[in-house]
Design an enzyme around this catalytic site. Structure first.
Site, mmCIF file in Angstrom:
data_model
loop_
_atom_site.group_PDB
_atom_site.id
_atom_site.type_symbol
_atom_site.label_atom_id
_atom_site.label_comp_id
_atom_site.label_asym_id
_atom_site.label_seq_id
_atom_site.Cartn_x
_atom_site.Cartn_y
_atom_site.Cartn_z
ATOM 1 N N ARG A 123 31.381 -12.621 42.795
ATOM 2 C CA ARG A 123 31.176 -12.338 41.352
ATOM 3 C C ARG A 123 30.391 -11.052 41.107
ATOM 4 O O ARG A 123 29.788 -10.866 40.071
ATOM 5 C CB ARG A 123 30.474 -13.494 40.647
ATOM 6 N N LYS A 145 34.236 2.747 35.911
ATOM 7 C CA LYS A 145 35.599 2.213 35.841
ATOM 8 C C LYS A 145 36.084 1.990 37.263
ATOM 9 O O LYS A 145 36.076 2.915 38.085
ATOM 10 C CB LYS A 145 36.534 3.213 35.169
ATOM 11 N N GLU A 187 39.490 19.394 36.237
ATOM 12 C CA GLU A 187 38.582 18.478 35.530
ATOM 13 C C GLU A 187 37.252 19.169 35.200
ATOM 14 O O GLU A 187 36.647 18.912 34.166
ATOM 15 C CB GLU A 187 38.328 17.212 36.367
ATOM 16 N N LYS A 234 29.931 14.424 32.181
ATOM 17 C CA LYS A 234 30.417 13.043 32.271
ATOM 18 C C LYS A 234 29.257 12.049 32.134
ATOM 19 O O LYS A 234 29.381 11.018 31.469
ATOM 20 C CB LYS A 234 31.166 12.823 33.590
ATOM 21 N N GLU A 244 34.194 3.034 26.445
ATOM 22 C CA GLU A 244 35.278 3.781 25.812
ATOM 23 C C GLU A 244 35.623 3.231 24.436
ATOM 24 O O GLU A 244 36.784 2.940 24.127
ATOM 25 C CB GLU A 244 36.521 3.799 26.712
ATOM 26 N N ARG A 248 33.966 8.490 24.491
ATOM 27 C CA ARG A 248 34.484 8.639 25.859
ATOM 28 C C ARG A 248 35.945 9.092 25.890
ATOM 29 O O ARG A 248 36.396 9.685 26.863
ATOM 30 C CB ARG A 248 34.296 7.315 26.625
ATOM 31 N N ASN A 252 39.667 12.384 27.876
ATOM 32 C CA ASN A 252 41.117 12.298 28.027
ATOM 33 C C ASN A 252 41.830 13.599 27.642
ATOM 34 O O ASN A 252 43.057 13.662 27.678
ATOM 35 C CB ASN A 252 41.615 11.140 27.145
ATOM 36 N N HIS A 255 45.046 14.817 29.183
ATOM 37 C CA HIS A 255 45.583 13.701 29.965
ATOM 38 C C HIS A 255 46.810 13.044 29.350
ATOM 39 O O HIS A 255 47.584 12.408 30.058
ATOM 40 C CB HIS A 255 44.495 12.658 30.220
ATOM 41 N N HIS A 259 49.651 12.625 31.950
ATOM 42 C CA HIS A 259 50.240 11.351 32.382
ATOM 43 C C HIS A 259 51.752 11.377 32.203
ATOM 44 O O HIS A 259 52.497 10.865 33.048
ATOM 45 C CB HIS A 259 49.630 10.176 31.606
ATOM 46 N N HIS A 272 47.149 14.929 40.282
ATOM 47 C CA HIS A 272 46.660 14.607 38.943
ATOM 48 C C HIS A 272 46.010 15.832 38.275
ATOM 49 O O HIS A 272 46.308 16.152 37.128
ATOM 50 C CB HIS A 272 45.674 13.440 39.035
HETATM 51 N N1 LIG Z 1 37.442 5.511 37.797
HETATM 52 C C1 LIG Z 1 37.635 6.611 37.099
HETATM 53 O O1 LIG Z 1 36.968 6.860 36.096
HETATM 54 C C2 LIG Z 1 38.662 7.590 37.560
HETATM 55 C C3 LIG Z 1 38.732 8.858 36.966
HETATM 56 C C4 LIG Z 1 39.670 9.760 37.447
HETATM 57 C C5 LIG Z 1 40.529 9.399 38.473
HETATM 58 N N2 LIG Z 1 40.438 8.154 39.025
HETATM 59 C C6 LIG Z 1 41.318 7.759 40.135
HETATM 60 O O2 LIG Z 1 41.055 8.620 41.232
HETATM 61 C C7 LIG Z 1 42.201 8.675 42.061
HETATM 62 C C8 LIG Z 1 42.431 10.098 42.487
HETATM 63 O O3 LIG Z 1 41.291 10.543 43.174
HETATM 64 P P1 LIG Z 1 41.344 11.764 44.196
HETATM 65 O O4 LIG Z 1 42.052 12.899 43.556
HETATM 66 O O5 LIG Z 1 39.972 11.945 44.676
HETATM 67 O O6 LIG Z 1 42.356 11.233 45.312
HETATM 68 P P2 LIG Z 1 42.149 10.563 46.757
HETATM 69 O O7 LIG Z 1 41.065 9.589 46.752
HETATM 70 O O8 LIG Z 1 43.499 10.082 47.150
HETATM 71 O O9 LIG Z 1 41.750 11.811 47.664
HETATM 72 C C9 LIG Z 1 42.653 12.870 47.824
HETATM 73 C C10 LIG Z 1 42.938 13.139 49.313
HETATM 74 O O10 LIG Z 1 41.820 13.816 49.864
HETATM 75 C C11 LIG Z 1 41.376 13.133 51.039
HETATM 76 N N3 LIG Z 1 39.947 13.393 51.127
HETATM 77 C C12 LIG Z 1 38.976 12.889 50.334
HETATM 78 N N4 LIG Z 1 37.818 13.479 50.592
HETATM 79 C C13 LIG Z 1 38.039 14.378 51.582
HETATM 80 C C14 LIG Z 1 37.219 15.319 52.252
HETATM 81 N N5 LIG Z 1 35.950 15.518 51.906
HETATM 82 N N6 LIG Z 1 37.786 16.058 53.225
HETATM 83 C C15 LIG Z 1 39.116 15.919 53.535
HETATM 84 N N7 LIG Z 1 39.927 15.074 52.909
HETATM 85 C C16 LIG Z 1 39.393 14.315 51.934
HETATM 86 C C17 LIG Z 1 41.795 11.714 50.863
HETATM 87 O O11 LIG Z 1 41.923 11.040 52.084
HETATM 88 C C18 LIG Z 1 43.149 11.890 50.161
HETATM 89 O O12 LIG Z 1 44.135 12.149 51.108
HETATM 90 C C19 LIG Z 1 43.351 8.075 41.265
HETATM 91 O O13 LIG Z 1 43.652 6.804 41.782
HETATM 92 C C20 LIG Z 1 42.780 7.948 39.856
HETATM 93 O O14 LIG Z 1 43.337 6.857 39.152
HETATM 94 C C21 LIG Z 1 39.531 7.258 38.584
#
Ligand SMILES: NC(=O)c1ccc[n+]([C@@H]2O[C@H](COP(=O)([O-])OP(=O)(O)OC[C@H]3O[C@@H](n4cnc5c(N)ncnc54)[C@H](O)[C@@H]3O)[C@@H](O)[C@H]2O)c1
Length: 362
Positions: A123, A145, A187, A234, A244, A248, A252, A255, A259, A272
């Site tokens: 939990r 999130k 971003e 942020k 949100e 917040r 977006n 976005h 999307h 992304h």
């Molecule tokens: N929770 C939130 O508020 C929020 C906001 C924006 C995005 N997201 C989520 O984040 C995700 C995308 O995140 P991302 O772009 O970081 O992608 P990711 O986590 O897939 O990382 C991108 C790639 O980089 C690699 N990597 C990470 N750190 C590294 C490092 N220091 N050196 C070498 N390789 C490295 C990973 O293994 C992966 O292959 C999506 O699922 C999205 O929905 C969440």
């Protein structure tokens, strides 16, 4: 490191956000300072484990922590019910307790997945976010999130679960593939456009300086300070609107189109952040068409996106009608009205739900 600490303060919680080169070396001390004395459960991915995970695990053990680690396959596909189930098996079979802490070391995929495991196992136990991508540092790791994807859509299952600490070590960015780093800059630039004109100007000056030196990937004190400033945007937004319900939504910006572009081009083809750059340009043009901003804003933003290696052009093969239809399926749609975040000046945006469909995607 106290000078560099930001603080998220919501109605329910408060936690430090540290952005510094070498911050991971402070983790054991920071855990102790926060009273997190249970076992650390390090969750990372197969790319990050050998680059940064093993050293962190060794450092925690040296500091006296009985730390465990697991690496899930790198990539978005790991944000699944199956991989989440494997994490529950690992945690529960290993004897996880309420006082323990999950350490989410990686990009946004790990932050969301491990964050949701922490939100739900027993939990809810503590989670510390240790972002290693630029996108995760300035966006995903802060704000609470968490979640996984459903076969019918992204991020459809999850929970708000604020971390106890966010530690962003900018030194980890040196191993990030350049394309991932570029995507993260979208971003950072977005945060300047929505709320911080000073950050935007700093980014312009930094781009000029970097181009002059030809040293694009050096993670130095100046870049760390810029990233910290973007994270601060942020931190401010989620502190004012944790769930949100109001402000917040401005995060977006770019976005809605992003999307739609991601959906239409098929997930995985375009990162992304690359889609966000396209979305920011398209949405600034919508603002221009509505008379909300001037041409100079659109051009200045376009130039900055290009300076950070992003291509903000709408892919020519995208059908405008399909783009409009895809924006209507966006999560931020209320009563079939898209809530557009549109810039009025650098550092300032408005939310509008009365944008005629004809203005989208021309
Ligand atoms: N929770 C939130 O508020 C929020 C906001 C924006 C995005 N997201 C989520 O984040 C995700 C995308 O995140 P991302 O772009 O970081 O992608 P990711 O986590 O897939 O990382 C991108 C790639 O980089 C690699 N990597 C990470 N750190 C590294 C490092 N220091 N050196 C070498 N390789 C490295 C990973 O293994 C992966 O292959 C999506 O699922 C999205 O929905 C969440």
């Amino acid at each position: 490191m106290s000078m560099q600490t930001l603080t998220v303060t919501t109605s329910t919680t408060t936690y430090p956000v540290i952005v510094a080169e070498g911050a991971l070396t402070e983790l054991a001390g920071q855990l102790a300072a926060l009273g997190l004395r249970g076992r650390p459960w390090l969750i990372t991915d197969t790319n990050v484990m050998p680059l940064h995970g093993s050293a962190l695990l060794a450092a925690l053990r040296t500091a006296g922590y009985d730390a465990q680690a697991i690496a899930v396959p790198a990539g978005e596909a790991s944000k699944s019910i199956e991989v989440l189930g494997q994490l529950y098996d690992w945690l529960i079979a290993g004897g996880v307790e309420r006082r323990d802490v999950i350490l989410a070391l990686g990009g946004g995929v790990i932050g969301d997945l491990a964050g949701f495991a922490a939100a739900s196992v027993l939990r809810g136990i503590a989670v510390v976010q240790l972002p290693t991508t630029l996108l995760a540092m300035v966006d995903a790791a802060v704000g609470g999130k968490t979640g996984i994807n459903h076969p019918l859509g992204k991020n459809l299952i999850g929970a708000f679960h604020q971390p106890r600490l966010v530690l962003a070590d900018t030194a980890t960015l040196t191993t990030l593939p350049p394309r991932e780093l570029r995507a993260g800059w979208a971003e950072v630039i977005k945060h300047g456009v929505i709320l911080d004109v000073g950050l935007f100007t700093e980014l312009e000056q930094f781009a000029t300086a970097v181009q002059g030196s030809g040293d694009q990937l050096a993670i130095d004190a100046r870049m760390t300070a810029i990233i910290r400033r973007a994270v601060a945007v942020k931190v401010g937004v989620v502190s004012r609107d944790e769930r949100e319900q109001g402000e917040r939504i401005i995060l977006n910006y770019g976005h809605t189109i992003a999307h739609a572009v991601e959906t239409l081009s098929g997930y995985g083809h375009i990162l992304h952040g690359e889609a966000v750059a396209i979305g920011m340009h398209a949405e600034a043009r919508i603002a221009l068409a509505l008379g909300l901003c001037d041409e100079a804003l659109v051009e200045r933003q376009h130039a900055l996106l290009c300076a950070y290696g992003l291509d903000p052009t709408l892919p020519p093969n995208l059908d405008p009608a399909a783009l409009v239809a895809a924006t209507l399926r966006d999560k931020k749609v209320e009563a079939r009205k898209v809530r557009w975040v549109l810039p009025t000046a650098i550092g300032s945006v408005v939310v509008r739900d009365d944008v005629p469909e004809a203005m989208v995607g021309w």
